[in-house]
Scaffold this motif. Structure first.
Motif, mmCIF file in Angstrom:
data_model
loop_
_atom_site.group_PDB
_atom_site.id
_atom_site.type_symbol
_atom_site.label_atom_id
_atom_site.label_comp_id
_atom_site.label_asym_id
_atom_site.label_seq_id
_atom_site.Cartn_x
_atom_site.Cartn_y
_atom_site.Cartn_z
ATOM 1 N N ALA A 232 0.836 -1.206 0.000
ATOM 2 C CA ALA A 232 0.000 0.000 0.000
ATOM 3 C C ALA A 232 0.863 1.245 0.000
ATOM 4 C CB ALA A 232 -0.916 -0.023 1.228
ATOM 5 N N ASN A 233 1.941 1.202 0.808
ATOM 6 C CA ASN A 233 2.835 2.364 0.810
ATOM 7 C C ASN A 233 3.449 2.605 -0.557
ATOM 8 O OD1 ASN A 233 2.378 2.954 3.489
ATOM 9 N ND2 ASN A 233 4.125 1.751 4.219
ATOM 10 N N LEU A 234 3.564 1.520 -1.235
ATOM 11 C CA LEU A 234 4.160 1.673 -2.563
ATOM 12 C C LEU A 234 3.136 2.078 -3.607
ATOM 13 C CD1 LEU A 234 6.624 -1.360 -2.699
ATOM 14 C CD2 LEU A 234 7.164 1.020 -2.357
ATOM 15 N N GLY A 235 1.903 2.190 -3.175
ATOM 16 C CA GLY A 235 0.907 2.686 -4.119
ATOM 17 C C GLY A 235 0.104 1.597 -4.779
ATOM 18 N N TYR A 236 0.263 0.440 -4.273
ATOM 19 C CA TYR A 236 -0.505 -0.645 -4.884
ATOM 20 C C TYR A 236 -1.843 -0.866 -4.169
ATOM 21 C CZ TYR A 236 3.748 -1.702 -7.402
ATOM 22 O OH TYR A 236 4.819 -1.598 -8.202
ATOM 23 N N GLY A 237 -2.208 -0.036 -3.352
ATOM 24 C CA GLY A 237 -3.504 -0.148 -2.694
ATOM 25 C C GLY A 237 -3.469 -1.210 -1.586
ATOM 26 N N ARG A 238 -4.659 -1.557 -1.104
ATOM 27 C CA ARG A 238 -4.747 -2.500 0.003
ATOM 28 C C ARG A 238 -5.174 -3.848 -0.524
ATOM 29 N NH1 ARG A 238 -2.341 -1.670 4.556
ATOM 30 N NH2 ARG A 238 -3.926 -3.026 5.552
ATOM 31 N N GLU A 239 -4.630 -4.234 -1.582
ATOM 32 C CA GLU A 239 -5.075 -5.491 -2.170
ATOM 33 C C GLU A 239 -4.326 -6.671 -1.595
ATOM 34 O OE1 GLU A 239 -4.574 -4.963 -6.315
ATOM 35 O OE2 GLU A 239 -6.182 -3.498 -6.470
ATOM 36 N N LEU A 240 -3.216 -6.375 -0.991
ATOM 37 C CA LEU A 240 -2.450 -7.463 -0.377
ATOM 38 C C LEU A 240 -2.727 -7.416 1.116
ATOM 39 C CD1 LEU A 240 -0.312 -9.690 -0.766
ATOM 40 C CD2 LEU A 240 1.421 -7.940 -0.337
ATOM 41 N N ARG A 241 -2.910 -8.546 1.540
ATOM 42 C CA ARG A 241 -3.296 -8.573 2.961
ATOM 43 C C ARG A 241 -2.314 -9.469 3.700
ATOM 44 N NH1 ARG A 241 -8.714 -11.351 3.469
ATOM 45 N NH2 ARG A 241 -7.388 -13.187 3.570
ATOM 46 N N ASP A 242 -2.026 -8.992 4.891
ATOM 47 C CA ASP A 242 -1.134 -9.760 5.759
ATOM 48 C C ASP A 242 0.207 -10.012 5.052
ATOM 49 O OD1 ASP A 242 -3.168 -9.684 7.592
ATOM 50 O OD2 ASP A 242 -4.009 -11.582 6.855
ATOM 51 N N THR A 243 0.607 -11.203 5.063
ATOM 52 C CA THR A 243 1.802 -11.665 4.353
ATOM 53 C C THR A 243 3.084 -11.124 4.942
ATOM 54 O OG1 THR A 243 0.542 -11.663 2.318
ATOM 55 C CG2 THR A 243 2.923 -11.978 2.125
ATOM 56 N N ARG A 244 3.507 -11.843 5.887
ATOM 57 C CA ARG A 244 4.874 -11.533 6.353
ATOM 58 C C ARG A 244 5.857 -12.150 5.362
ATOM 59 N NH1 ARG A 244 6.651 -12.878 12.362
ATOM 60 N NH2 ARG A 244 5.081 -11.263 12.684
ATOM 61 N N ALA A 245 6.783 -11.423 5.032
ATOM 62 C CA ALA A 245 7.711 -11.915 4.006
ATOM 63 C C ALA A 245 9.160 -11.798 4.492
ATOM 64 C CB ALA A 245 7.568 -11.096 2.728
ATOM 65 N N ALA B 253 25.090 -15.402 -10.015
ATOM 66 C CA ALA B 253 25.183 -16.735 -9.420
ATOM 67 C C ALA B 253 24.898 -16.592 -7.934
ATOM 68 C CB ALA B 253 26.564 -17.333 -9.662
ATOM 69 N N GLY B 254 24.234 -17.627 -7.411
ATOM 70 C CA GLY B 254 23.963 -17.559 -5.981
ATOM 71 C C GLY B 254 22.684 -18.308 -5.635
ATOM 72 N N GLU B 255 22.187 -17.825 -4.564
ATOM 73 C CA GLU B 255 21.000 -18.553 -4.072
ATOM 74 C C GLU B 255 20.060 -17.558 -3.413
ATOM 75 O OE1 GLU B 255 21.378 -22.642 -2.152
ATOM 76 O OE2 GLU B 255 20.905 -21.342 -0.451
ATOM 77 N N ALA B 256 18.790 -17.809 -3.623
ATOM 78 C CA ALA B 256 17.795 -16.965 -2.980
ATOM 79 C C ALA B 256 16.716 -17.861 -2.345
ATOM 80 C CB ALA B 256 17.163 -16.031 -4.013
ATOM 81 N N THR B 257 16.433 -17.470 -1.154
ATOM 82 C CA THR B 257 15.408 -18.247 -0.437
ATOM 83 C C THR B 257 14.214 -17.340 -0.209
ATOM 84 O OG1 THR B 257 17.084 -19.534 0.669
ATOM 85 C CG2 THR B 257 14.889 -19.523 1.633
ATOM 86 N N LEU B 258 13.060 -17.877 -0.659
ATOM 87 C CA LEU B 258 11.828 -17.083 -0.593
ATOM 88 C C LEU B 258 10.874 -17.741 0.404
ATOM 89 C CD1 LEU B 258 10.227 -14.769 -2.025
ATOM 90 C CD2 LEU B 258 9.394 -16.517 -3.573
ATOM 91 N N ASP B 259 10.427 -16.854 1.270
ATOM 92 C CA ASP B 259 9.490 -17.432 2.249
ATOM 93 C C ASP B 259 8.429 -16.376 2.547
ATOM 94 O OD1 ASP B 259 8.176 -18.757 4.182
ATOM 95 O OD2 ASP B 259 9.877 -18.906 5.579
ATOM 96 N N LEU B 260 7.243 -16.656 1.958
ATOM 97 C CA LEU B 260 6.130 -15.731 2.180
ATOM 98 C C LEU B 260 5.107 -16.420 3.075
ATOM 99 C CD1 LEU B 260 5.619 -14.390 -1.477
ATOM 100 C CD2 LEU B 260 6.982 -13.421 0.369
ATOM 101 N N GLY B 261 4.706 -15.645 4.010
ATOM 102 C CA GLY B 261 3.714 -16.221 4.895
ATOM 103 C C GLY B 261 2.299 -16.096 4.334
ATOM 104 N N LYS B 262 1.387 -16.467 5.106
ATOM 105 C CA LYS B 262 0.014 -16.486 4.639
ATOM 106 C C LYS B 262 -0.473 -15.093 4.336
ATOM 107 C CE LYS B 262 -4.604 -18.006 6.003
ATOM 108 N NZ LYS B 262 -5.372 -18.672 7.103
ATOM 109 N N GLY B 263 -1.156 -15.091 3.200
ATOM 110 C CA GLY B 263 -1.663 -13.794 2.813
ATOM 111 C C GLY B 263 -2.632 -13.956 1.661
#
Lengths: 1296, 282
Positions: free
Chosen positions: A1078-1091, A1112-1122
């Motif tokens: 929302a702060n970024l201007g995308y509105g309140r369409e995303l809810r919760d989601t700890r990332a 090269a490398g590695e990225a680990t993505l972990d999004l919580g419920k949202g």
């Protein structure tokens, strides 16, 4: 025999008898008569008185025997006068009788009378006759003297008295007289011992026949001798020709034959030491002369009607130098009356200066003649001189003279030159004759004609003279003269006209050789030449010679140099090795070989070879057409010379300002044909020299020092005068392009060079290497104006160079406002001063909005930009003092992108940034990344090694400070009030891969910002610390912090041999991604989601050079419920989290794709390994509400292809409302897509199905590995996906 | 023939043409000022080189050249007839001709005579050697031309020693003989006047003999004594030495009178060649 013997016996007997008789007689005389002799005194006195006819007195008698001859000795013998007083007394008188005559006569006849110890007086009578007083008491001759066979008067005192002068009586000392009489023959000898003050001794001997007392009848001889006679004590001599010997010591011997009392021959020897002569006239001394010595033997003889005198062994020492023993002869006689005396004289030697002194001291001749002789002051030695004078010869009065002379000299007199040390012979008379000269080291001084005497080392030849009624003619067929400076062989004819006031006429032809030209000035007829010409000739010849030449002079000398052609004066000669200084201020003609002609008052010299200013001349003539009238010379020549030589020549001339101006800034090279015509005034004040010169340039070149610029292949003609230098339409090549050059005089004596040409940027770049040229392409015409200052000001005013061009044909590939298209025109003007101190102040105008005053410095080519001021926009006055560049600008617009790109490219090209000192820039529209950011300003100062400034604009505002050159390099400190990153920035930067910076080149950075604004959203404060490490920068801190999120990173950017490497690891933690979105201007369409996203990535190059190809490398993505409230089409965007292709944008805080619309999930988690352009995962799990999706495989990040297996396990209780929303990317996008399709297409209850997804991202091939899958459905669905972002298209565009 | 004042110019020419022309100009002016209407310049008046070959450098083509221009201009400007000494005119090969050009008072060239007899002589008693044939091509024809004042014959220097040439010219009616010359001092002292007067006497003509006279800058010496001689052999005017002019009036009446009184030219005999007969043996 018997008869003989009897005769002898008889003779002996008679002899004995005679001896006996004689002995008896002698005994009787001696012993009987002598003792009684005094008894006969009276009788004897009477007898003697009768003998001498004078009374005498005798005091005592005595007789002595001398063998058989008796001698009567009378003591006290006196001769008495009439008064019976003694007039002559002698101590003794000895009388020796003539026995035989006495016996025959029967009376005493004296044979010898000797008078001893008397006193006599020699008197010069009033009539001039000499008489011996004392023996003649009365006025009659003492006849007894001559009747006596022998009379001697000895040991008697003699004095002298001159009754003419009445001088005091002079005691002459002791005298011995001896008179021998033999009939008519009389011999008298007198020996005189003089008193010391009179001399030594004198003697007189006379042997004559005749009446002893009648001198006029004498015939005999005379001998007189004197030694050491002190002449001054005597007044004996009469003046001879008025000359009286008044002093000196004389030795002389004189023999004389005389007849009738007159000498017929007089011979003798005389020696006078220190004689003093006096000339007397009219009873008074008119002159006197003292000599050192005179000596000689003379023989004077009377001749018929004259006499002859011969003097031999004659020497005269007037002072110290005595004449050598010589002979003199003189003969004089009278011819028939009424002719005068005829005189002939000869002398084996005469020293003229002595004769001259004699004549001057003893003025024997007429005064007018003597005065002429005095004026001539002759000197020298005359040998074998013979003179004759005939008062009335066959041709009238004649004087003839023959002589040899040596060291002859006379002073200048009237028109005659002074002569010195001449040697030769002279023979002739007053009508004709010949003079032969054989002179060594002689001297002739033509004072009226030549300034200096002619010094002859040799002068030989013959001159004949002849007198006519009108003139004297002197001719010589050959006269050779050698001087230290030349040799001549001449023939001439000189007419000396008798008519007063007429000039001598000379016809002279001379061959001359070995002439030292430096000596010519000594032989100039200066008095006949203009002073200016003389002055010029004095200094004209520095060196040189004439090997041979010829001269002709014919005419009246008074008319010389025959200006009106009254005569002929020609000289022709070849000069060699000559240095001719034709003008004092110009370099001389050197090594000159030339043929020269002098004709009248014209001098022409045509050079055969020579050098001007060191350059060989091709042709050269030097002419004085009229050195009387025009008073100027013309030098006309050409030479083939190098330009350096030409400049060198001019540099030594009054035109030196021309080369000095040029050479100060240029260096010419190549050859040129130089033409030079000088009109040289020979007289000061006769105007200035006129110069008409040309330089025909043929393939010459000119190197402009300050610009290191070669102007090549110059062809054309330069013309110069004393004040001007001009060249029109000269052709040249400048930087490989043809150019037309004009040279002309600029104001106040300067020189202007105008060049019209064309030049290419490539040529300029090659000529003036600088990275700045890389921004320019093409070429353009230009006009160049180079001004050399006037000489007086050249010490302060440097040459200036102006270049103008419309730049048509030049593309300026610089950011606006500097950019220019190749086919457009823009005014360009450049002006610079060619200062010699290495500074190049440049004024530059580029179009209407760009003006600059720049200072270049450094060694040639001097293109190091040192400082200056640049004005952008409306012309502002930018301060240009001090070092560095001051940029002052006020622009309507400025593209940061363009400048940034240019700067990075310039930096990449190895260029250095201009040495900025200050920048004050205001821009109304600042464009960055193609967007108008509004106005902005930058104020920058660079002082004391520190850069500091502030900037204000839509993106950022803050201050910075940086001191790059401190030993402990301080970081670039930036303090920002805000940093407002437009949304377009990240993507733009991601693609901005054209510039790279070496990490070691960057400073340490310490950045602190209070606000990081992303698309209007405040993302919080941020800090960045980047420190130097061994090979680059270590990013020790990168924090972006707000209440909802925290991004922390660390890593480094280090250099290596094969390039730099960026390594970053960190994490992004977001408490509420919905709020974050929302702060970024995308509105309140995303809810919760700890990332929480952990990443560790590395890639070659700079941090901003992230690329799927090399990350090269590695990225680990972990999004919580949202959940995404607006799922359509947001699922793909959410899933694009796993797309490494988006990572760069995230690093730039661009999460636009992440927060796009539409998705709901429980958790998304997975690990991606990224390498070699591939992103691989084997555990990506998307636990959605409707299905569980598991992805295993790889996505080609570069090839943009897929090779994955997607396993979809639908949840029976849910449907997926996300059809068409797969936009996440190749890694998981296909899986989501498959899941969506399977679920969205009325398949609501299907168990797990595996799909193989392969092919390109744009058109993957999905093959069901398990279960049924309707392919028609797949393709229809895929077509809809192309409209989604971030998937299926290379032409992605940025969206707000 | 009519009366005319003739002048002979005497020079001592040098190796420099310009200098000689200046000198000649001055003397021509003097002669014209004295009333001369016929002016004879000496041989080589414009050039006497150091060597025989020097003249080749100054050779001109007939009709053009600085020397000819000078002669034409001088004749025209002074309104005189000019006998132009000699000048080198180009001949075939490398030689020149010693040509005497005659200009009328309008400056037009009227005639040309090429020296016929070349001076190939070692001058006795001197070191002077001449070999003109090395450089000069001899002429072939004598020249007598009609002028307003009479018939003018031209001969040059060494020609003077060949009386048959003048006899031929006399046969052509010659009344005035012009002889530009450069007699050496040695030969001139011995023969010049004799020859001049002889040519005048035997041909009963006026003779205007212009000689080089004096020292020359090249070292040579010429005899001078330029003179004008009347038909009776009388020297009317003579200049012993140096540059200058001699002028005299050539009177037609006098010529006629002499020729009438002394008609030697009419008394010439035809040549008679008698065959040689061998002498009889004794």
């Amino acid at each position: 025999m018997k008869l003989i013997r009897q005769s002898i016996r008889a003779a002996r007997l008679v002899g004995v008898l005679l001896l006996a008789v004689a002995a008896l007689a002698l005994s009787a005389f001696r012993f009987w008569l002598i003792p009684r002799i005094d008894n006969y005194r009276s009788a004897l006195a009477i007898h003697i008185g009768e003998l001498i006819h004078e009374p005498v007195s005798l005091q005592h008698l005595d007789v002595k025997l001398h063998g058989l001859s008796p001698e009567l000795v009378i003591h006290g013998f006196s001769i008495l006068n009439e008064q019976h007083r003694p007039v002559a007394s002698f101590e003794q008188a000895r009388l020796r009788p003539a026995l035989l005559r006495s016996l025959i006569a029967g009376e005493l006849r004296p044979g010898r009378i000797q008078l001893i110890g008397g006193r006599l007086s020699l008197r010069r009578q009033a009539n001039g006759a000499f008489a011996l007083e004392g023996l003649r008491p009365r006025e009659r001759p003492p006849a007894w003297l001559v009747r006596t066979a022998r009379i001697e008067i000895t040991d008697s005192a003699l004095d002298y008295q001159d009754l003419q002068t009445h001088e005091p009586r002079l005691e002459l000392g002791k005298a011995d007289f001896q008179l021998l009489n033999d009939g008519d023959r009389h011999r008298l000898r007198v020996n005189l011992v003089l008193p010391e003050k009179l001399g030594n001794a004198a003697a007189l001997a006379i042997d004559y026949v005749g009446d002893a007392f009648d001198r006029e009848n004498w015939r005999g001889s005379l001998y007189v001798k004197a030694k050491d006679l002190h002449v001054e004590q005597f007044r004996l001599a009469r003046p001879v020709a008025g000359i009286v010997l008044k002093a000196g010591t004389a030795d002389f011997k004189l023999w004389s034959d005389f007849r009738a009392g007159e000498p017929g021959r007089l011979t003798g020897q005389i020696k006078l030491d220190k004689p003093s002569l006096s000339y007397q006239a009219t009873g008074a001394d008119r002159g006197s002369l003292s000599l050192s010595r005179v000596e000689g033997a003379f023989d004077w003889r009377r001749r018929d009607r004259g006499w002859r005198l011969d003097v031999s062994r004659f020497t005269l020492a007037l002072r110290e130098r005595a004449w050598p023993l010589s002979r003199l002869s003189m003969e004089m006689w009278h011819a028939d009356p009424p002719a005068g005396a005829i005189v002939k004289a000869a002398a084996s030697f005469m020293r003229l200066q002595d004769v001259h002194a004699l004549l001057q001291a003893l003025p024997l001749a007429k005064e007018d003649w003597l005065s002429e002789v005095r004026a001539l002051a002759p000197r020298g030695d005359i040998h074998d001189a013979r003179v004759s004078y005939h008062p009335a010869g066959g041709l009238g009065e004649r004087l003839a003279l023959c002589a040899e002379f040596e060291g002859l000299g006379v002073a200048a007199w009237r028109n005659l030159p002074a002569l010195d040390n001449l040697k030769g012979t002279l023979c002739g008379n007053d009508q004709e004759g010949e003079l032969r000269l054989k002179t060594r080291h002689g001297r002739i001084e033509l004072a009226g004609l030549l300034r200096e005497p002619l010094l002859f080392t040799s002068l030989t030849g013959a001159v004949q003279w002849r007198q006519t009624a009108d003139d004297w003619q002197l001719t010589s067929a050959s006269m050779a003269a050698d001087t230290p400076d030349f040799s001549t062989r001449s023939r001439f004819r000189l007419n000396l006209l008798k008519q007063p006031g007429t000039s001598p006429f000379l016809d002279l032809q001379t061959d001359f050789a070995h002439v030292k030209l430096t000596g010519v000035k000594h032989y100039l007829p200066a008095s006949k030449m203009p002073a200016g010409l003389v002055h010029w000739l004095d200094s004209a010849f520095i060196a040189g010679r004439i090997d041979k030449g010829k001269l002709l002079l014919r005419g009246a000398l008074a008319d010389f140099p025959f200006v009106q052609r009254q005569g002929v004066f020609q000289a022709m000669f070849d000069i060699e090795d000559t240095d001719l200084r034709y003008h004092g201020e110009w370099p001389p003609l050197t090594d000159l070989a030339a043929s020269a002609l002098v004709y009248g008052n014209r001098i022409q010299i045509e050079a055969i070879r020579g050098r001007l200013g060191g350059a060989p001349i091709s042709r050269c003539s030097f002419e004085v057409a009229d050195f009387i009238g025009e008073k100027q010379a013309v030098l006309d020549g050409t030479m083939r010379a190098s330009l350096a030589q030409a400049m060198n020549y001019l540099e030594q001339s009054p035109l030196k300002r021309i080369p000095s101006r040029l050479l100060r800034y240029t260096r010419p090279a190549g050859a040129a044909d130089i033409g030079l015509k000088l009109k040289i005034p020979l007289v000061k004040g006769n105007g200035k020299m006129l110069v008409d010169g040309s330089v025909l340039l043929d393939n010459a070149s000119l190197w402009v020092k300050q610009l290191n610029l070669d102007v090549q292949r110059i062809q054309g003609t330069l013309r110069f005068t004393r004040d001007d230098l001009q060249g029109k339409a000269m052709r040249a090549s400048i930087l490989g392009f043809p150019a037309v050059i004009d040279m002309s005089r600029s104001g106040r004596g300067g020189t202007a060079v105008d060049v019209d040409g064309r030049v290419s940027i490539a040529a300029l770049q090659q000529q003036f290497p600088h990275q700045g040229w890389s921004s320019l392409k093409g070429g353009a015409d230009y006009h160049l104006n180079l001004k050399f200052p006037e000489s007086k000001a050249e010490t302060t005013v440097p040459a200036s160079l102006d270049i103008v061009s419309d730049l048509f044909g030049v593309a300026v590939q610089l950011p606006a406002p500097l950019a220019k298209a190749q086919d457009s025109r823009r005014h360009f003007a450049l002006a610079l001063d060619l200062k010699e101190d290495g500074k190049l102040p440049v004024q530059l105008a580029y179009g209407p909005d760009v003006h600059a005053q720049l200072q270049f410095a450094g060694p040639p080519p001097g293109m190091n930009l040192e400082g200056g001021a640049i004005s952008l926009g409306p012309r502002l006055s930018a301060a240009s003092r001090g070092g560095g560049i001051a940029v002052l600008g006020q622009l309507d617009e400025l593209s940061v992108d363009e400048w940034q790109a240019w700067l990075f490219s310039a930096q990449k090209a190895g260029g250095k940034l201009p040495p900025l000192r200050t920048v004050d820039l205001k821009v109304a529209h600042l464009y960055w990344l193609g967007k108008d950011l509004g106005d902005g300003s930058l104020h920058l100062r660079h002082e004391a090694e520190t850069w500091a400034g502030r900037f204000t604009g839509a993106i950022a505002r803050g201050r910075f400070q940086f001191t790059p050159r401190q030993e402990t390099a301080a970081p670039l400190e930036i303090a920002l009030d805000y940093f407002n990153i437009p949304s377009f920035v990240s993507d733009a930067l991601t693609r901005a891969k054209t510039f790279s910076v070496e990490p070691t080149a960057l400073p340490a950075i310490k950045l602190a910002g209070r606000k990081l604004i992303w698309q209007g959203a405040d993302l919080g404060s941020f800090e960045v610390d980047a420190r130097h490490q061994r090979r680059g920068l270590r990013i020790s801190k990168f924090n972006l912090t707000s209440d909802n999120h925290r991004l922390t990173m660390e890593g480094g950017w280090s250099g290596a041999a094969n390039g730099s490497l960026t390594q970053l690891r960190g994490q992004l933690k977001i408490e509420d991604a919905g709020l974050f979105a929302a702060n970024l201007g995308y509105g309140r369409e995303l809810r919760d989601t700890r990332a929480q996203i952990h990443f560790s990535l590395a890639w070659p190059g700079a941090p901003y050079q992230f690329s799927p190809r090399n990350v090269a490398g590695e990225a680990t993505l972990d999004l919580g419920k949202g959940a995404l409230l607006n799922v359509e089409p947001g699922l793909g965007r959410i899933l694009s989290i796993a797309n490494p292709d988006n990572l760069q944008r995230w690093l730039m805080l661009d999460f636009s794709d992440l927060f796009a619309k539409g998705f709901a999930y429980d958790r998304i988690k997975g690990v991606f390994r990224i390498a070699n352009g591939q992103a691989e995962t084997d555990n990506l799990l998307i636990r959605g509400v409707a299905a569980i999706i598991y992805v295993n495989g790889r996505a080609g990040l570069v090839a943009r292809d897929l090779d994955q297996v997607v396993t979809v396990t639908p949840k029976a209780t849910a449907t997926l409302p996300i059809a068409g929303a797969l936009a996440g990317g190749p890694a998981i996008g296909a899986a989501i897509y498959v899941a969506q399709k399977l679920i969205g297409e009325e398949v609501d209850s299907i168990t797990r199905t595996r799909y193989a997804v392969k092919g390109s991202w744009d058109n993957p091939t999905i093959t069901r590995l398990e279960g049924n899958f309707p392919m028609e459905l797949f393709h229809r669905a895929w077509g809809g996906l192309k409209d989604l972002s971030s998937f299926g298209s290379k032409e992605k565009t940025l969206h707000d | 023939m009519i009366n005319i004042v003739a002048a002979a110019v005497q020079m001592a020419s040098s190796p420099h043409v310009s200098a000689n022309l200046l000198e000649a100009e001055r003397l021509i002016g003097e002669a014209a000022a004295e009333g001369a209407r016929l002016i004879v310049l000496p041989e080589n008046f414009a050039f006497m080189g150091l060597a025989e070959t020097d003249k080749l450098e100054h050779a001109e083509s007939e009709g053009s050249g600085p020397i000819q221009d000078f002669l034409s201009r001088a004749a025209e400007s002074h309104k005189v007839w000019m006998v132009g000494g000699t000048l080198p005119l180009k001949a075939q090969g490398s030689k020149v001709r010693a040509s005497c050009l005659v200009y009328d008072s309008a400056g037009a060239q009227i005639a040309r005579y090429d020296k016929m007899h070349l001076f190939d002589v070692n001058v006795p008693g001197t070191n002077e050697h001449y070999l003109e044939s090395n450089t000069i091509d001899p002429g072939e024809c004598s020249l007598v031309i009609e002028t307003p004042f009479g018939k003018l014959g031209i001969a040059v220097c060494y020609d003077l020693r060949f009386p048959e040439l003048f006899r031929e010219m006399a046969g052509d009616g010659m009344e005035i003989l012009a002889i530009p010359s450069a007699f050496t001092a040695q030969t001139g002292a011995a023969h010049w006047e004799i020859l001049i007067r002889a040519r005048a006497v035997e041909n009963l003509c006026y003779t205007v003999a212009a000689n080089q006279g004096g020292y020359h800058v090249n070292g040579r010496q010429t005899y001078g004594h330029s003179m004008i001689v009347d038909p009776w052999g009388k020297v009317l005017s003579c200049l012993p030495n140096g540059s200058g002019i001699v002028t005299a009036e050539c009177a037609g009446a006098h010529l006629e009178k002499v020729r009438a009184a002394f008609p030697a030219l009419n008394h010439r005999k035809l040549r008679c060649h008698s065959a040689l007969t061998p002498a009889k043996p004794l």
